[in-house]
Design an enzyme around this catalytic site. Sequence first.
Site, PDB file in Angstrom:
ATOM      1  N   SER A 193     -12.091   3.650  -1.037  1.00 51.35           N
ATOM      2  CA  SER A 193     -11.664   4.801  -1.848  1.00 51.35           C
ATOM      3  C   SER A 193     -11.265   4.402  -3.263  1.00 51.35           C
ATOM      4  O   SER A 193     -11.201   5.259  -4.140  1.00 51.35           O
ATOM      5  CB  SER A 193     -10.499   5.524  -1.167  1.00 51.35           C
ATOM      6  OG  SER A 193      -9.390   4.676  -1.022  1.00 51.35           O
ATOM      7  N   VAL A 194     -10.988   3.135  -3.506  1.00 50.48           N
ATOM      8  CA  VAL A 194     -10.639   2.662  -4.856  1.00 50.48           C
ATOM      9  C   VAL A 194     -11.678   1.617  -5.274  1.00 50.48           C
ATOM     10  O   VAL A 194     -11.811   0.571  -4.619  1.00 50.48           O
ATOM     11  CB  VAL A 194      -9.221   2.049  -4.904  1.00 50.48           C
ATOM     12  CG1 VAL A 194      -8.934   1.491  -6.285  1.00 50.48           C
ATOM     13  CG2 VAL A 194      -8.174   3.094  -4.525  1.00 50.48           C
ATOM     14  N   HIS A 222     -10.455  -5.141  -3.189  1.00 46.95           N
ATOM     15  CA  HIS A 222      -9.120  -5.418  -2.670  1.00 46.95           C
ATOM     16  C   HIS A 222      -9.226  -5.812  -1.215  1.00 46.95           C
ATOM     17  O   HIS A 222     -10.085  -5.337  -0.480  1.00 46.95           O
ATOM     18  CB  HIS A 222      -8.183  -4.214  -2.830  1.00 46.95           C
ATOM     19  CG  HIS A 222      -8.764  -2.921  -2.352  1.00 46.95           C
ATOM     20  ND1 HIS A 222      -9.681  -2.216  -3.093  1.00 46.95           N
ATOM     21  CD2 HIS A 222      -8.582  -2.221  -1.211  1.00 46.95           C
ATOM     22  CE1 HIS A 222     -10.028  -1.119  -2.439  1.00 46.95           C
ATOM     23  NE2 HIS A 222      -9.380  -1.107  -1.283  1.00 46.95           N
ATOM     24  N   ASN A 234     -13.032  -3.043   2.586  1.00 53.90           N
ATOM     25  CA  ASN A 234     -13.933  -1.903   2.746  1.00 53.90           C
ATOM     26  C   ASN A 234     -14.927  -1.880   1.588  1.00 53.90           C
ATOM     27  O   ASN A 234     -14.546  -2.096   0.431  1.00 53.90           O
ATOM     28  CB  ASN A 234     -13.128  -0.599   2.777  1.00 53.90           C
ATOM     29  CG  ASN A 234     -12.203  -0.522   3.978  1.00 53.90           C
ATOM     30  OD1 ASN A 234     -12.549  -0.989   5.060  1.00 53.90           O
ATOM     31  ND2 ASN A 234     -11.021   0.056   3.796  1.00 53.90           N
ATOM     32  N   ASP A 269       0.846  -1.195   0.000  1.00 53.92           N
ATOM     33  CA  ASP A 269       0.000   0.000   0.000  1.00 53.92           C
ATOM     34  C   ASP A 269       0.879   1.242   0.000  1.00 53.92           C
ATOM     35  O   ASP A 269       1.898   1.304   0.704  1.00 53.92           O
ATOM     36  CB  ASP A 269      -0.914  -0.006   1.219  1.00 53.92           C
ATOM     37  CG  ASP A 269      -2.067   0.967   1.078  1.00 53.92           C
ATOM     38  OD1 ASP A 269      -3.220   0.526   0.952  1.00 53.92           O
ATOM     39  OD2 ASP A 269      -1.821   2.197   1.082  1.00 53.92           O
ATOM     40  N   HIS A 323      -7.108  -5.727   2.220  1.00 53.16           N
ATOM     41  CA  HIS A 323      -5.937  -5.205   2.938  1.00 53.16           C
ATOM     42  C   HIS A 323      -5.372  -6.325   3.819  1.00 53.16           C
ATOM     43  O   HIS A 323      -6.122  -6.999   4.528  1.00 53.16           O
ATOM     44  CB  HIS A 323      -6.327  -4.045   3.858  1.00 53.16           C
ATOM     45  CG  HIS A 323      -6.874  -2.836   3.165  1.00 53.16           C
ATOM     46  ND1 HIS A 323      -6.124  -1.699   2.966  1.00 53.16           N
ATOM     47  CD2 HIS A 323      -8.101  -2.572   2.651  1.00 53.16           C
ATOM     48  CE1 HIS A 323      -6.872  -0.781   2.357  1.00 53.16           C
ATOM     49  NE2 HIS A 323      -8.084  -1.288   2.161  1.00 53.16           N
TER      50      HIS A 323
HETATM   51  P1  AMP Z   1      -9.729   1.487   0.353  1.00 47.17           P
HETATM   52  O1  AMP Z   1      -9.794   2.774   1.117  1.00 47.17           O
HETATM   53  O2  AMP Z   1     -10.155   0.278   1.139  1.00 47.17           O
HETATM   54  O3  AMP Z   1     -10.448   1.603  -0.990  1.00 47.17           O
HETATM   55  O4  AMP Z   1      -8.199   1.221   0.076  1.00 47.17           O
HETATM   56  C1  AMP Z   1      -7.520   1.755  -1.016  1.00 47.17           C
HETATM   57  C2  AMP Z   1      -6.057   1.698  -0.685  1.00 47.17           C
HETATM   58  O5  AMP Z   1      -5.332   1.847  -1.882  1.00 47.17           O
HETATM   59  C3  AMP Z   1      -5.575   2.778   0.272  1.00 47.17           C
HETATM   60  O6  AMP Z   1      -5.030   2.178   1.434  1.00 47.17           O
HETATM   61  C4  AMP Z   1      -4.521   3.525  -0.538  1.00 47.17           C
HETATM   62  O7  AMP Z   1      -3.432   3.951   0.236  1.00 47.17           O
HETATM   63  C5  AMP Z   1      -4.125   2.496  -1.575  1.00 47.17           C
HETATM   64  N1  AMP Z   1      -3.596   3.001  -2.832  1.00 47.17           N
HETATM   65  C6  AMP Z   1      -4.132   3.954  -3.625  1.00 47.17           C
HETATM   66  N2  AMP Z   1      -3.377   4.143  -4.722  1.00 47.17           N
HETATM   67  C7  AMP Z   1      -2.335   3.277  -4.610  1.00 47.17           C
HETATM   68  C8  AMP Z   1      -1.199   2.986  -5.420  1.00 47.17           C
HETATM   69  N3  AMP Z   1      -0.968   3.636  -6.579  1.00 47.17           N
HETATM   70  N4  AMP Z   1      -0.333   2.039  -4.993  1.00 47.17           N
HETATM   71  C9  AMP Z   1      -0.526   1.395  -3.834  1.00 47.17           C
HETATM   72  N5  AMP Z   1      -1.596   1.617  -3.024  1.00 47.17           N
HETATM   73  C10 AMP Z   1      -2.474   2.548  -3.401  1.00 47.17           C
END
Ligand code: AMP
Length: 114
Positions: free
Chosen positions: A95-96, A100, A87, A30, A102
């Site tokens: 947020s993405v 995924h 999440n 991450d 974690h």
């Molecule tokens: P979530 O909030 O559960 O959607 O987690 C998304 C995660 O993706 C967050 O912990 C971010 O820090 C991580 N993230 C976003 N962009 C990148 C990236 N380019 N490389 C690695 N991790 C990322």
Amino acid sequence: MNKTIFEKIAAREIPADIVYEDDLVVAFKDIHPQAPTHVLLVPRKPIPRINEATTEDQALLGHLLLKAAEVARRLGLDQRGYRLVINNGAEGGESVPHLHCHILGGRHMRWPPG
Ligand code: AMP
């Protein structure tokens, strides 16, 4: 459809510190770690979130969970323990929009989560 950032990482179109990959999933560090070890494990298939997964994804989701445990073992987290987090949606902290898991370890996890 535009590729998600995690599809681009899986395709090595943008850089990431990949720690494991196979034909179905990719694991990478991450970019904003929330624990001494913080890895994301993502399916190559861009399922937006667990809420959008279907029975068609059953084998893939089983693979994802088993690989999460395998990656945690490879990272040396299995003896002391670790946490897996998925999440889902705005209030879930997503947020993405690419499913995924974690993998968090290397410190004591609190409960309840924030
Ligand atoms: P979530 O909030 O559960 O959607 O987690 C998304 C995660 O993706 C967050 O912990 C971010 O820090 C991580 N993230 C976003 N962009 C990148 C990236 N380019 N490389 C690695 N991790 C990322």
